[in-house]
Design an enzyme around this catalytic site. Structure first.
Site, PDB file in Angstrom:
ATOM      1  N   SER A 171      41.128   8.654  -6.025  1.00 57.43           N
ATOM      2  CA  SER A 171      41.337  10.095  -6.039  1.00 57.43           C
ATOM      3  C   SER A 171      40.380  10.767  -5.051  1.00 57.43           C
ATOM      4  O   SER A 171      40.387  10.424  -3.870  1.00 57.43           O
ATOM      5  CB  SER A 171      41.186  10.644  -7.454  1.00 57.43           C
ATOM      6  OG  SER A 171      41.648  11.978  -7.534  1.00 57.43           O
ATOM      7  N   ASP A 271      52.611   9.852  -6.330  1.00 56.71           N
ATOM      8  CA  ASP A 271      51.330  10.084  -6.990  1.00 56.71           C
ATOM      9  C   ASP A 271      51.414  11.317  -7.893  1.00 56.71           C
ATOM     10  O   ASP A 271      51.788  12.412  -7.435  1.00 56.71           O
ATOM     11  CB  ASP A 271      50.259  10.285  -5.907  1.00 56.71           C
ATOM     12  CG  ASP A 271      48.884  10.542  -6.474  1.00 56.71           C
ATOM     13  OD1 ASP A 271      48.065   9.618  -6.454  1.00 56.71           O
ATOM     14  OD2 ASP A 271      48.638  11.681  -6.941  1.00 56.71           O
ATOM     15  N   HIS A 326      48.357   7.856 -10.892  1.00 59.83           N
ATOM     16  CA  HIS A 326      47.305   8.376 -10.022  1.00 59.83           C
ATOM     17  C   HIS A 326      46.035   7.608 -10.354  1.00 59.83           C
ATOM     18  O   HIS A 326      45.574   7.624 -11.492  1.00 59.83           O
ATOM     19  CB  HIS A 326      47.089   9.870 -10.239  1.00 59.83           C
ATOM     20  CG  HIS A 326      45.972  10.444  -9.415  1.00 59.83           C
ATOM     21  ND1 HIS A 326      46.020  10.500  -8.048  1.00 59.83           N
ATOM     22  CD2 HIS A 326      44.765  10.957  -9.780  1.00 59.83           C
ATOM     23  CE1 HIS A 326      44.900  11.040  -7.596  1.00 59.83           C
ATOM     24  NE2 HIS A 326      44.121  11.326  -8.627  1.00 59.83           N
TER      25      HIS A 326
END
Length: 378
Positions: A171, A271, A326
């Site tokens: 991330s 995502d 994600h």
């Protein structure tokens, strides 16, 4: 892998030391003298566990956790663990790529593991000299200084004589991996091999469902607010951009082509963070209408176009699954169960790093959502 097969492996893992690896915290209290501090002015640090069978090989993971989009947002963040080290736990439990259980992580289980907590709110990229006053609060934008002092400490701990280093993150940490791969490469002795591995960090500069570039506006503001141009992004990218477009260097699709360090892109074109925050789609399958599902699939196609430089690179690796996820690298399930072309991300990454591509391809691109049977059913 069947569900029954995963249950068998899960039970075996529990019998052989469990799923999580325990890393211990070191706070770098002297770093405050160099101005390397979290948003609230507290000291940065890192979690560490020496490897068992291959301690001279290192994985350095930068934590994710979004960003703070403006000064008030950063003040609020400074009162949390993503902006302050005051309440960080003494230990961190990690799985997947940071696991030392060889059933989960056979290729990297014996490596030394480092987890760098994220407390600057801007991808370890900010560098504002003076403290910032917001109402009755004082905050600091010093992300690149945090990264520098942590890497400096790790050099003394053994990285400067390492056999191999992988810089990684997911991330915001994956985003930081793209931004800082060359910077960290320049800090580490040239005789130490370094590879970068970015998980869920390839964020698009794309419009939402109404045609508005919401993320672009946020990134442009962060770029100025945190003085990111002062060491926090790729220098070659900055040099190539006009002054009014240098903010683009804080976006991965623009900076990717300027990265010299070998880098592996691990992402889903679907995502879930991007679907929610960039596309601003207010549903996930199976709760989407046909029109919404088309928007989701169109976004996946735009992602594939944007990531084409990685796909076409002769040196870099790619693993793009079609799961609605994600951040995957620190999950036991995704690390060992999700497959594309009948290979896992761990197998693919190891083949890329070692150059042993006889068995595994290092450019793995999934079919279109929802084709992959190894993805979780929502």
């Amino acid at each position: 892998m069947s569900s029954l097969g995963f249950v068998v492996i899960f039970l075996a893992l529990a019998a052989k030391g469990g799923l999580a690896t325990i890393l211990s915290l070191t706070l770098l209290r002297d770093a405050t003298e160099q101005g390397a501090v979290c948003l609230d002015g507290s000291a940065p640090g890192y979690y560490y566990k020496k490897g068992s069978s291959e301690p001279s090989k290192w994985i350095i993971h930068m934590e994710g956790g979004g960003y703070c989009a403006n000064e008030l947002d950063c003040v609020n963040r400074s009162h949390t663990d993503l902006g302050s080290s005051k309440n960080w736990r003494k230990t961190s439990f990690q799985e997947g790529f940071l696991s030392d259980n060889c059933l989960v992580n056979p290729h990297f289980c014996g490596w030394t593991k480092v987890f760098i907590p994220y407390c600057d709110g801007a991808f370890f990229a900010g560098n504002v000299v003076n403290p910032v006053r917001v109402g009755s609060d004082t905050i600091y934008f010093r992300g690149i200084r945090i990264l520098d002092v942590v890497i400096g400490a790790l050099l003394e701990l053994g990285v400067k004589s390492a056999d191999h280093v992988i810089l990684t993150g997911c991330s915001a940490g994956g985003h930081a991996t793209y931004l800082h791969a060359d910077h960290v490469r320049n800090m580490i002795p040239r005789n130490v091999p370094l590879h970068a591995f970015a998980d869920a960090g390839f964020f698009l500069d794309a419009p939402n469902i109404n045609g508005q570039y919401v993320q672009r506006e946020i990134i442009q503001y962060i770029y100025k607010m945190q003085n990111v141009s002062n060491g926090g992004v790729n220098k070659a990218c900055l040099a190539a951009m006009s002054t009014d477009e240098q903010w683009k260097c804080l976006f991965v699709p623009y900076t990717y082509s300027y990265i010299n360090t070998p880098i592996f892109t691990y992402n889903s074109p679907y995502d879930t963070w991007q679907l929610e925050n960039t596309l601003q789609l207010n549903c996930l399958p199976p709760l989407c209408s046909d029109a919404q599902l088309k928007l989701l699939k169109d976004y996946g196609q735009e992602f594939l176009k944007a990531v084409s430089p990685a796909i076409q690179s002769s040196t870099n690796g790619v693993f793009l699954d079609s799961c609605l996820v994600h951040c995957q690298s620190l999950s036991t399930i995704t690390w060992i169960e999700f497959r594309v072309s009948n290979q896992t991300i761990g197998e693919t990454l190891y083949a890329w790093i070692t150059g042993n591509t006889e068995k595994y391809n290092t450019k793995v691109i999934d079919c279109t959502f929802p084709c992959n049977p190894t993805c979780p059913v929502l």
